[in-house]
Design a protein around this motif. Structure first.
Motif, PDB file in Angstrom:
ATOM      1  N   ASP A   1      46.542  35.615  33.556  1.00  0.00           N
ATOM      2  CA  ASP A   1      44.810  35.459  33.046  1.00  0.00           C
ATOM      3  C   ASP A   1      44.253  36.400  33.198  1.00  0.00           C
ATOM      4  O   ASP A   1      43.414  36.312  32.925  1.00  0.00           O
ATOM      5  N   THR A   2      44.859  37.571  33.882  1.00  0.00           N
ATOM      6  CA  THR A   2      43.887  39.199  33.205  1.00  0.00           C
ATOM      7  C   THR A   2      43.654  40.009  32.104  1.00  0.00           C
ATOM      8  O   THR A   2      44.882  39.518  31.904  1.00  0.00           O
ATOM      9  N   ALA A   3      42.853  39.397  31.937  1.00  0.00           N
ATOM     10  CA  ALA A   3      43.124  40.170  30.227  1.00  0.00           C
ATOM     11  C   ALA A   3      41.601  41.681  30.941  1.00  0.00           C
ATOM     12  O   ALA A   3      42.241  42.216  29.560  1.00  0.00           O
ATOM     13  N   LEU A   4      41.139  41.816  31.884  1.00  0.00           N
ATOM     14  CA  LEU A   4      40.676  43.288  32.315  1.00  0.00           C
ATOM     15  C   LEU A   4      40.940  43.902  33.096  1.00  0.00           C
ATOM     16  O   LEU A   4      40.705  43.333  34.496  1.00  0.00           O
ATOM     17  N   ILE A   5      41.542  44.708  33.333  1.00  0.00           N
ATOM     18  CA  ILE A   5      41.281  45.641  35.672  1.00  0.00           C
ATOM     19  C   ILE A   5      40.571  47.257  35.082  1.00  0.00           C
ATOM     20  O   ILE A   5      40.378  47.702  34.213  1.00  0.00           O
ATOM     21  N   GLU A   6      38.845  46.753  35.744  1.00  0.00           N
ATOM     22  CA  GLU A   6      38.133  47.807  36.305  1.00  0.00           C
ATOM     23  C   GLU A   6      39.290  48.602  36.996  1.00  0.00           C
ATOM     24  O   GLU A   6      39.078  48.171  38.856  1.00  0.00           O
ATOM     25  N   VAL A   7      39.311  50.040  37.643  1.00  0.00           N
ATOM     26  CA  VAL A   7      39.290  51.050  37.656  1.00  0.00           C
ATOM     27  C   VAL A   7      38.400  51.391  39.273  1.00  0.00           C
ATOM     28  O   VAL A   7      37.496  51.918  38.459  1.00  0.00           O
ATOM     29  N   VAL A   8      38.426  51.684  40.174  1.00  0.00           N
ATOM     30  CA  VAL A   8      36.899  51.676  41.169  1.00  0.00           C
ATOM     31  C   VAL A   8      38.120  52.885  42.194  1.00  0.00           C
ATOM     32  O   VAL A   8      39.000  52.510  42.814  1.00  0.00           O
ATOM     33  N   ARG A   9      37.111  53.593  41.655  1.00  0.00           N
ATOM     34  CA  ARG A   9      37.341  55.548  43.204  1.00  0.00           C
ATOM     35  C   ARG A   9      36.308  54.627  44.053  1.00  0.00           C
ATOM     36  O   ARG A   9      34.739  54.484  44.124  1.00  0.00           O
ATOM     37  N   ILE A  10      37.287  54.315  45.424  1.00  0.00           N
ATOM     38  CA  ILE A  10      36.774  53.624  46.749  1.00  0.00           C
ATOM     39  C   ILE A  10      35.563  54.775  47.611  1.00  0.00           C
ATOM     40  O   ILE A  10      36.060  56.045  47.714  1.00  0.00           O
ATOM     41  N   SER A  11      34.594  54.356  47.678  1.00  0.00           N
ATOM     42  CA  SER A  11      33.503  55.358  48.404  1.00  0.00           C
ATOM     43  C   SER A  11      33.509  54.741  49.918  1.00  0.00           C
ATOM     44  O   SER A  11      32.795  55.524  50.899  1.00  0.00           O
ATOM     45  N   ALA A  12      33.496  53.494  50.017  1.00  0.00           N
ATOM     46  CA  ALA A  12      32.829  53.236  51.624  1.00  0.00           C
ATOM     47  C   ALA A  12      33.868  51.604  51.775  1.00  0.00           C
ATOM     48  O   ALA A  12      34.590  50.744  51.090  1.00  0.00           O
ATOM     49  N   ARG A  13      33.518  50.917  52.788  1.00  0.00           N
ATOM     50  CA  ARG A  13      34.584  49.583  52.721  1.00  0.00           C
ATOM     51  C   ARG A  13      33.252  48.818  52.633  1.00  0.00           C
ATOM     52  O   ARG A  13      32.034  48.681  52.794  1.00  0.00           O
ATOM     53  N   PRO A  14      33.618  47.645  52.228  1.00  0.00           N
ATOM     54  CA  PRO A  14      33.179  46.604  51.664  1.00  0.00           C
ATOM     55  C   PRO A  14      32.019  46.346  52.958  1.00  0.00           C
ATOM     56  O   PRO A  14      32.710  46.556  54.262  1.00  0.00           O
ATOM     57  N   LYS A  15      30.697  46.046  53.385  1.00  0.00           N
ATOM     58  CA  LYS A  15      29.725  45.617  53.942  1.00  0.00           C
ATOM     59  C   LYS A  15      30.444  44.102  54.814  1.00  0.00           C
ATOM     60  O   LYS A  15      30.468  43.721  56.257  1.00  0.00           O
ATOM     61  N   LYS A  16      30.766  43.488  54.223  1.00  0.00           N
ATOM     62  CA  LYS A  16      31.948  41.794  54.904  1.00  0.00           C
ATOM     63  C   LYS A  16      32.768  41.286  54.232  1.00  0.00           C
ATOM     64  O   LYS A  16      33.433  42.033  53.151  1.00  0.00           O
ATOM     65  N   VAL A  17      33.804  40.773  54.937  1.00  0.00           N
ATOM     66  CA  VAL A  17      35.160  40.407  54.333  1.00  0.00           C
ATOM     67  C   VAL A  17      35.106  39.727  52.651  1.00  0.00           C
ATOM     68  O   VAL A  17      34.405  39.024  52.689  1.00  0.00           O
ATOM     69  N   GLY A  18      35.688  39.787  51.816  1.00  0.00           N
ATOM     70  CA  GLY A  18      35.785  39.131  50.703  1.00  0.00           C
ATOM     71  C   GLY A  18      34.683  40.198  49.136  1.00  0.00           C
ATOM     72  O   GLY A  18      34.516  39.679  48.793  1.00  0.00           O
ATOM     73  N   ALA A  19      33.758  40.971  49.879  1.00  0.00           N
ATOM     74  CA  ALA A  19      33.099  41.951  49.216  1.00  0.00           C
ATOM     75  C   ALA A  19      33.837  42.734  48.364  1.00  0.00           C
ATOM     76  O   ALA A  19      35.174  42.939  48.450  1.00  0.00           O
ATOM     77  N   PRO A  20      32.907  43.275  47.060  1.00  0.00           N
ATOM     78  CA  PRO A  20      34.059  44.315  46.603  1.00  0.00           C
ATOM     79  C   PRO A  20      33.944  45.130  47.393  1.00  0.00           C
ATOM     80  O   PRO A  20      32.797  45.856  47.979  1.00  0.00           O
ATOM     81  N   TYR A  21      34.558  45.904  47.195  1.00  0.00           N
ATOM     82  CA  TYR A  21      34.885  47.596  47.900  1.00  0.00           C
ATOM     83  C   TYR A  21      33.944  48.311  46.532  1.00  0.00           C
ATOM     84  O   TYR A  21      34.257  48.752  45.735  1.00  0.00           O
ATOM     85  N   PRO A  22      32.910  48.527  47.815  1.00  0.00           N
ATOM     86  CA  PRO A  22      31.946  49.885  46.653  1.00  0.00           C
ATOM     87  C   PRO A  22      32.441  51.101  46.019  1.00  0.00           C
ATOM     88  O   PRO A  22      33.776  52.149  46.737  1.00  0.00           O
ATOM     89  N   GLY A  23      32.312  51.917  45.358  1.00  0.00           N
ATOM     90  CA  GLY A  23      32.648  52.919  44.449  1.00  0.00           C
ATOM     91  C   GLY A  23      31.609  53.136  43.113  1.00  0.00           C
ATOM     92  O   GLY A  23      31.330  52.572  42.545  1.00  0.00           O
TER      93      GLY A  23
ATOM     94  N   SER B   1      40.655  50.908  44.031  1.00  0.00           N
ATOM     95  CA  SER B   1      40.711  49.335  43.730  1.00  0.00           C
ATOM     96  C   SER B   1      41.248  49.181  42.282  1.00  0.00           C
ATOM     97  O   SER B   1      40.538  50.185  41.655  1.00  0.00           O
ATOM     98  N   VAL B   2      41.543  48.011  42.203  1.00  0.00           N
ATOM     99  CA  VAL B   2      41.373  47.888  40.625  1.00  0.00           C
ATOM    100  C   VAL B   2      41.062  45.768  40.892  1.00  0.00           C
ATOM    101  O   VAL B   2      41.319  45.058  41.756  1.00  0.00           O
ATOM    102  N   ARG B   3      40.381  45.977  39.764  1.00  0.00           N
ATOM    103  CA  ARG B   3      39.863  44.029  39.870  1.00  0.00           C
ATOM    104  C   ARG B   3      40.349  44.033  38.764  1.00  0.00           C
ATOM    105  O   ARG B   3      39.549  44.688  38.133  1.00  0.00           O
ATOM    106  N   GLY B   4      40.872  42.643  39.027  1.00  0.00           N
ATOM    107  CA  GLY B   4      41.163  41.711  37.404  1.00  0.00           C
ATOM    108  C   GLY B   4      39.777  41.499  37.107  1.00  0.00           C
ATOM    109  O   GLY B   4      39.639  40.367  37.728  1.00  0.00           O
ATOM    110  N   TYR B   5      39.736  40.918  35.937  1.00  0.00           N
ATOM    111  CA  TYR B   5      38.805  40.201  35.008  1.00  0.00           C
ATOM    112  C   TYR B   5      39.959  39.465  34.270  1.00  0.00           C
ATOM    113  O   TYR B   5      40.511  39.331  33.785  1.00  0.00           O
TER     114      TYR B   5
END
Length: 127
Positions: free
Chosen positions: A10-32, A68-72
């Motif tokens: 079901d993945t139609a798009l992948i977003e590539v993120v250059r991570i800059s920090a840890r998420p503030k809570k478990v399950g939150a997206p990695y910031p970057g 990180s990669v995010r699959g939408y």
């Protein structure tokens, strides 16, 4: 590396993120910074590449992922998964709607050709 069947189907798009920090809570997206979007054949290629990452033992570094990669899914509203890669401790952590608990933490051989190709794709996207 094991990927959930729903991710592969079901993945139609992948977003590539250059991570800059840890998420503030478990399950939150990695910031970057989002550095690329991969669609169509790139999605299939990257998921296939991730699926061929050979396993590895755990290495201790404290988990400092750089990418990180995010699959939408098709509507681009639901994130099926996010996978954060640490090439220092050989660990990938995944979370998201399509990720079962058994696949949340995995280890991969960072020196293997598929891992080096994935890292090269990340770096090319970020440049």
């Amino acid at each position: 590396m094991q990927l959930p069947a729903e991710v592969l189907a079901d993945t139609a798009l992948i977003e590539v993120v250059r991570i800059s920090a840890r998420p503030k809570k478990v399950g939150a997206p990695y910031p970057g910074e989002t550095v690329a979007h991969w669609a169509d054949s790139e999605v299939a290629d990257v998921l296939a590449l991730m699926g061929t990452l050979p396993g590895s033992g755990q290495h201790r570094c404290g988990f400092s992922p750089g990418w990180s990669v995010r699959g939408y899914e098709r509507s681009l509203e639901i994130v099926l998964f996010e996978a954060a890669f640490c090439f220092s401790c050989h660990e990938v952590r995944m979370h998201g709607a399509a990720v079962p608990a058994a696949l949340v933490k995995q280890f991969f051989d960072v020196d293997a050709p598929p891992a080096q190709e994935l890292l090269a794709r990340f770096r090319a996207a970020g440049s």
